[in-house]
Design a protein around this motif. Sequence first.
Motif, short mmCIF file in Angstrom:
data_model
loop_
_atom_site.label_atom_id
_atom_site.label_comp_id
_atom_site.label_asym_id
_atom_site.label_seq_id
_atom_site.Cartn_x
_atom_site.Cartn_y
_atom_site.Cartn_z
N MET A 188 58.74 -10.23 25.90
CA MET A 188 59.02 -10.23 27.27
C MET A 188 57.83 -9.66 27.72
SD MET A 188 62.53 -8.30 28.74
CE MET A 188 63.53 -8.70 29.57
N THR A 189 57.52 -10.57 29.31
CA THR A 189 56.35 -10.66 29.32
C THR A 189 56.65 -8.96 30.62
OG1 THR A 189 56.98 -11.57 31.50
CG2 THR A 189 56.20 -13.33 29.20
N PRO A 190 55.86 -8.77 31.39
CA PRO A 190 55.82 -7.72 32.23
C PRO A 190 55.74 -8.05 33.37
CG PRO A 190 53.08 -7.59 31.28
CD PRO A 190 53.73 -8.97 30.97
N ASP A 191 56.01 -9.25 33.62
CA ASP A 191 56.48 -9.56 34.78
C ASP A 191 58.60 -9.47 35.32
OD1 ASP A 191 54.41 -9.66 37.34
OD2 ASP A 191 54.25 -11.96 36.12
N GLN A 192 58.96 -9.99 33.28
CA GLN A 192 60.44 -9.72 33.26
C GLN A 192 60.76 -8.52 33.61
OE1 GLN A 192 59.91 -12.08 29.60
NE2 GLN A 192 60.97 -14.10 30.68
N LEU A 193 59.79 -7.45 32.79
CA LEU A 193 60.36 -6.46 32.67
C LEU A 193 60.71 -5.70 33.48
CD1 LEU A 193 58.15 -5.28 29.68
CD2 LEU A 193 60.74 -4.98 30.16
N ALA A 194 59.50 -6.15 34.74
CA ALA A 194 59.25 -5.39 36.37
C ALA A 194 60.59 -6.44 36.86
CB ALA A 194 58.02 -5.48 36.87
N ARG A 195 61.05 -6.60 37.05
CA ARG A 195 62.36 -8.13 37.51
C ARG A 195 62.93 -6.92 38.93
NH1 ARG A 195 64.68 -11.96 34.47
NH2 ARG A 195 61.87 -13.50 34.78
N SER A 196 63.68 -6.18 38.28
CA SER A 196 64.60 -5.17 38.85
C SER A 196 63.80 -4.29 39.68
CB SER A 196 65.45 -3.83 38.29
OG SER A 196 64.05 -3.49 37.75
N GLY A 197 62.44 -3.98 39.95
CA GLY A 197 61.95 -3.18 40.79
C GLY A 197 62.02 -1.43 40.55
N SER A 198 63.08 -1.58 39.84
CA SER A 198 62.99 0.34 39.32
C SER A 198 61.53 0.77 39.31
CB SER A 198 64.26 0.45 39.00
OG SER A 198 63.66 0.80 37.63
N GLU A 199 61.47 1.96 39.41
CA GLU A 199 60.49 2.66 38.74
C GLU A 199 60.08 3.18 37.45
OE1 GLU A 199 58.68 7.32 38.88
OE2 GLU A 199 58.85 6.32 40.56
N TYR A 200 61.02 3.08 36.44
CA TYR A 200 60.90 2.54 35.20
C TYR A 200 60.77 1.41 34.62
CZ TYR A 200 63.63 2.10 30.80
OH TYR A 200 63.12 1.71 29.23
N SER A 201 61.17 0.43 34.83
CA SER A 201 61.15 -1.65 34.93
C SER A 201 59.35 -1.50 35.52
CB SER A 201 61.82 -2.62 35.30
OG SER A 201 61.35 -2.28 37.27
N GLU A 202 59.17 -0.86 36.23
CA GLU A 202 57.32 -0.87 36.91
C GLU A 202 56.95 -0.60 36.03
OE1 GLU A 202 55.95 -3.04 38.81
OE2 GLU A 202 58.42 -3.35 40.40
N GLN A 203 57.44 0.68 35.45
CA GLN A 203 56.46 1.35 34.26
C GLN A 203 56.33 0.78 33.44
OE1 GLN A 203 56.16 5.77 34.68
NE2 GLN A 203 56.08 6.41 32.26
#
Length: 128
Positions: free
Chosen positions: A1-16
């Motif tokens: 997975m890429t960082p952009d895919q992980l951050a997709r939900s926009g939650s603080e957890y996903s951004e971290q």
Amino acid sequence: MTPDQLARSGSEYSEQSALFCWAALNQIKYPCLKWMFAIPNGGFRFKSEAGRLKASGVKPGVPDILLPFPKGAWAGLFIEMKRKVASRIQHNQYEWLDQLVCFGYRAEVCYGWEQARDVIEDYLNEND
């Protein structure tokens, strides 16, 4: 997975999570990223778990991430991670960030993993 895919939900957890994915992908360029870690003192907790964590030394307001790598005038880098939108800093978080700077750390609030990445790269390229 890429960082952009992980951050997709926009939650603080996903951004971290996206930030730590980026860090893992960039350890060759920045070997000290191996030592960056999360400080698990936020998020929802049941009352019993919160009491147990408090008794073990967890304190409210402590930033989410520490890169314990001295660079330039700084002893290390603390990051308080926030979602990109509708996030605010609490009083105890401001207090910790201000005090950490007084102790010789760089301490930043970052809205989203990209801003945190940029802060880390700026920090690691300081005085180069």
